[in-house]
Design a protein around this motif. Structure first.
Motif, short mmCIF file in Angstrom:
data_model
loop_
_atom_site.label_atom_id
_atom_site.label_comp_id
_atom_site.label_asym_id
_atom_site.label_seq_id
_atom_site.Cartn_x
_atom_site.Cartn_y
_atom_site.Cartn_z
N LEU A 1 0.83 -1.21 0.00
CA LEU A 1 0.00 0.00 0.00
C LEU A 1 0.86 1.26 0.00
CD1 LEU A 1 -2.79 -1.13 2.49
CD2 LEU A 1 -3.00 -0.81 0.01
N GLN A 2 1.98 1.23 0.68
CA GLN A 2 2.91 2.37 0.62
C GLN A 2 3.45 2.55 -0.80
OE1 GLN A 2 5.98 2.33 3.66
NE2 GLN A 2 4.57 1.49 5.17
N ALA A 3 3.79 1.42 -1.45
CA ALA A 3 4.26 1.49 -2.83
C ALA A 3 3.18 2.07 -3.74
CB ALA A 3 4.68 0.10 -3.31
N ASN A 4 1.93 1.74 -3.47
CA ASN A 4 0.81 2.26 -4.24
C ASN A 4 0.75 3.79 -4.14
OD1 ASN A 4 -1.69 1.67 -5.78
ND2 ASN A 4 -2.71 2.56 -4.00
N ARG A 5 1.00 4.32 -2.95
CA ARG A 5 0.98 5.77 -2.76
C ARG A 5 2.15 6.43 -3.48
NH1 ARG A 5 -1.16 3.93 2.32
NH2 ARG A 5 0.89 3.80 3.31
N ILE A 6 3.30 5.78 -3.44
CA ILE A 6 4.47 6.30 -4.15
C ILE A 6 4.20 6.34 -5.66
CG2 ILE A 6 6.89 5.87 -4.74
CD1 ILE A 6 6.57 6.86 -1.91
N LEU A 7 3.61 5.27 -6.18
CA LEU A 7 3.29 5.21 -7.60
C LEU A 7 2.32 6.32 -7.98
CD1 LEU A 7 3.50 3.80 -10.35
CD2 LEU A 7 1.67 2.25 -9.61
N GLU B 1 -5.47 5.80 -18.25
CA GLU B 1 -4.18 6.48 -18.27
C GLU B 1 -3.21 5.91 -17.23
OE1 GLU B 1 -4.17 10.72 -18.07
OE2 GLU B 1 -5.76 10.96 -19.56
N LEU B 2 -3.73 5.19 -16.26
CA LEU B 2 -2.91 4.78 -15.12
C LEU B 2 -1.90 3.69 -15.49
CD1 LEU B 2 -5.59 4.60 -12.27
CD2 LEU B 2 -4.01 6.48 -12.78
N TRP B 3 -0.69 3.83 -14.95
CA TRP B 3 0.25 2.72 -14.94
C TRP B 3 -0.18 1.80 -13.79
CZ3 TRP B 3 4.94 6.44 -14.01
CH2 TRP B 3 5.00 7.38 -15.04
N GLY B 4 0.10 0.54 -13.91
CA GLY B 4 -0.30 -0.36 -12.84
C GLY B 4 0.59 -1.58 -12.77
N ALA B 5 0.33 -2.39 -11.75
CA ALA B 5 1.09 -3.63 -11.59
C ALA B 5 0.34 -4.59 -10.69
CB ALA B 5 2.47 -3.35 -11.00
N GLY C 1 -14.09 -6.38 -10.26
CA GLY C 1 -12.86 -6.59 -10.99
C GLY C 1 -11.78 -7.30 -10.21
N TYR C 2 -10.73 -6.59 -9.90
CA TYR C 2 -9.55 -7.19 -9.32
C TYR C 2 -8.73 -6.10 -8.63
CZ TYR C 2 -7.73 -5.11 -13.58
OH TYR C 2 -7.43 -4.22 -14.59
N ALA C 3 -7.85 -6.51 -7.74
CA ALA C 3 -6.94 -5.58 -7.08
C ALA C 3 -5.72 -5.35 -7.96
CB ALA C 3 -6.50 -6.13 -5.72
N VAL C 4 -5.25 -4.10 -8.00
CA VAL C 4 -4.05 -3.78 -8.77
C VAL C 4 -3.39 -2.56 -8.14
CG1 VAL C 4 -5.29 -2.32 -10.43
CG2 VAL C 4 -3.13 -3.40 -11.09
N ILE C 5 -2.07 -2.54 -8.16
CA ILE C 5 -1.32 -1.38 -7.67
C ILE C 5 -1.29 -0.36 -8.81
CG2 ILE C 5 0.85 -0.58 -6.67
CD1 ILE C 5 1.46 -3.50 -5.96
N ASN C 6 -2.15 0.66 -8.73
CA ASN C 6 -2.22 1.66 -9.79
C ASN C 6 -2.38 3.07 -9.23
OD1 ASN C 6 -4.84 1.67 -8.91
ND2 ASN C 6 -5.76 1.28 -10.92
N GLY C 7 -2.03 3.25 -7.97
CA GLY C 7 -2.14 4.56 -7.35
C GLY C 7 -3.48 4.86 -6.74
N ASP C 8 -4.47 4.02 -7.01
CA ASP C 8 -5.82 4.23 -6.50
C ASP C 8 -5.88 3.81 -5.03
OD1 ASP C 8 -8.52 4.27 -5.95
OD2 ASP C 8 -9.12 3.09 -7.69
N PRO C 9 -6.30 4.71 -4.12
CA PRO C 9 -6.39 4.32 -2.71
C PRO C 9 -7.38 3.20 -2.44
CG PRO C 9 -7.30 6.53 -3.06
CD PRO C 9 -6.62 6.13 -4.32
N ALA C 10 -8.29 2.92 -3.39
CA ALA C 10 -9.24 1.82 -3.22
C ALA C 10 -8.54 0.47 -3.17
CB ALA C 10 -10.26 1.83 -4.36
#
Length: 291
Positions: free
Chosen positions: A85-91, A107-111, A195-204
């Motif tokens: 979650l910290q990495a998500n905020r950094i992204l 537009e979002l980058w994700g992982a 959908g699914y969980a993804v690290i894309n900067g979204d706090p959700a």
């Protein structure tokens, strides 16, 4: 391909697929007993950075760099879910700096990612998306620890791809155009209940990230993979899963399995026999054998 031998043997690899950039990344932070696999996903709205790097490449590197930069003094005072979650905020912050609009999922980058912390008596993990964790036990049994959160999205994409082949489409370009609306619809469900969980900067992400702990009783090995390790299947056959991949790696070894998989993909360059959105996806894996 590298191996490390201490109290455990680690075999790892990360190979670029058929696209220009390897959007996967490995995470290794032995001082924190941290290991992980990250699978970057580039934006649907085209973005290119320095030397043509994609958003998916940046996403996986930003996340990996943050995790590798966590201070060794953290010891066991960290957990994989909070680190993710910290990495998500950094992204999020890095994307904003690049002018990416945070309210536009296209537009979002994700992982996707799976991250573990190894302790004497247990393994703690966190996961987003379809990077997977499997456990192998002394009796040979295999336990799929994580759930492929993207399976319902990807299965529909494969179905549409197969329908395109059946309708006479014969090139990857034609078939990609045929399934693109489904891919857009899938991307719009990121970090939602549909959908699914993804690290894309979204706090959700905090609502959908999966995490937990398993004990190490009779635990022999762990496998962490990106979805590029899944073997393709013909239309109408169930998609491969992490248990099938794990059994194949036990039989062939990690390097042998990946070489076999690449040969299979090379034999179907337009993805006509085995429905998939690209000839070869990036492949990243960590095999941890406890001694």
């Amino acid at each position: 391909m590298e191996k490390e031998t201490e109290m455990m043997e680690i075999t790892k690899l990360s190979l670029k697929g058929s696209n220009s950039w390897n959007e996967d990344a490995l995470v290794e932070h032995p001082a924190l007993a941290m290991y992980g696999v990250i699978d970057g996903a580039t934006s649907l709205v085209p973005f290119t950075g320095e030397n043509g790097a994609t958003g998916g490449y940046y996403a996986s590197r930003i996340i990996a760099d943050f995790l590798h930069g966590m201070p060794s003094s953290s010891g066991s005072d960290w957990n994989p879910a909070e680190a993710m979650l910290q990495a998500n905020r950094i992204l999020h912050d890095e994307m904003v700096k690049q002018g990416i609009r945070a309210d536009r999922k296209d537009e979002l980058w994700g992982a996707c990612a799976v991250l573990i912390r190894i302790e004497e008596d247990f393994i703690e993990y966190a996961q987003a998306g379809d990077c997977m964790l499997a456990a192998v036990y002394e009796d040979g049994s295999i336990r799929t620890v994580t759930h492929d959160q993207l399976a319902h999205v990807d299965n529909r994409t494969r179905e549409l791809w197969a329908e395109g082949v059946e309708a006479g489409l014969r090139t990857n370009t034609e078939l990609w155009a045929h399934v693109k609306p489904q891919i857009i619809n899938g991307r719009n469900t990121a970090n939602t209940a549909e959908g699914y969980a993804v690290i894309n900067g979204d706090p959700a992400l905090s609502r959908y990230i999966e995490s937990g702990r398993i004990n190490r009783i009779q635990l022999k090995a762990l496998l962490l993979i990106s979805d590029g390790l899944y073997m393709p299947k013909p239309a109408g056959f169930p998609a491969a899963d992490a248990e099938e991949v794990t059994r194949s790696i036990l039989d062939k070894g990690l390097e042998g399995y990946v070489n076999w998989l690449i040969q299979l993909e090379e034999g179907d360059p337009q993805c006509l026999q085995y429905p998939r959105v690209k000839k070869s996806d990036d492949k990243t894996a960590i095999w941890i054998d406890f001694k």
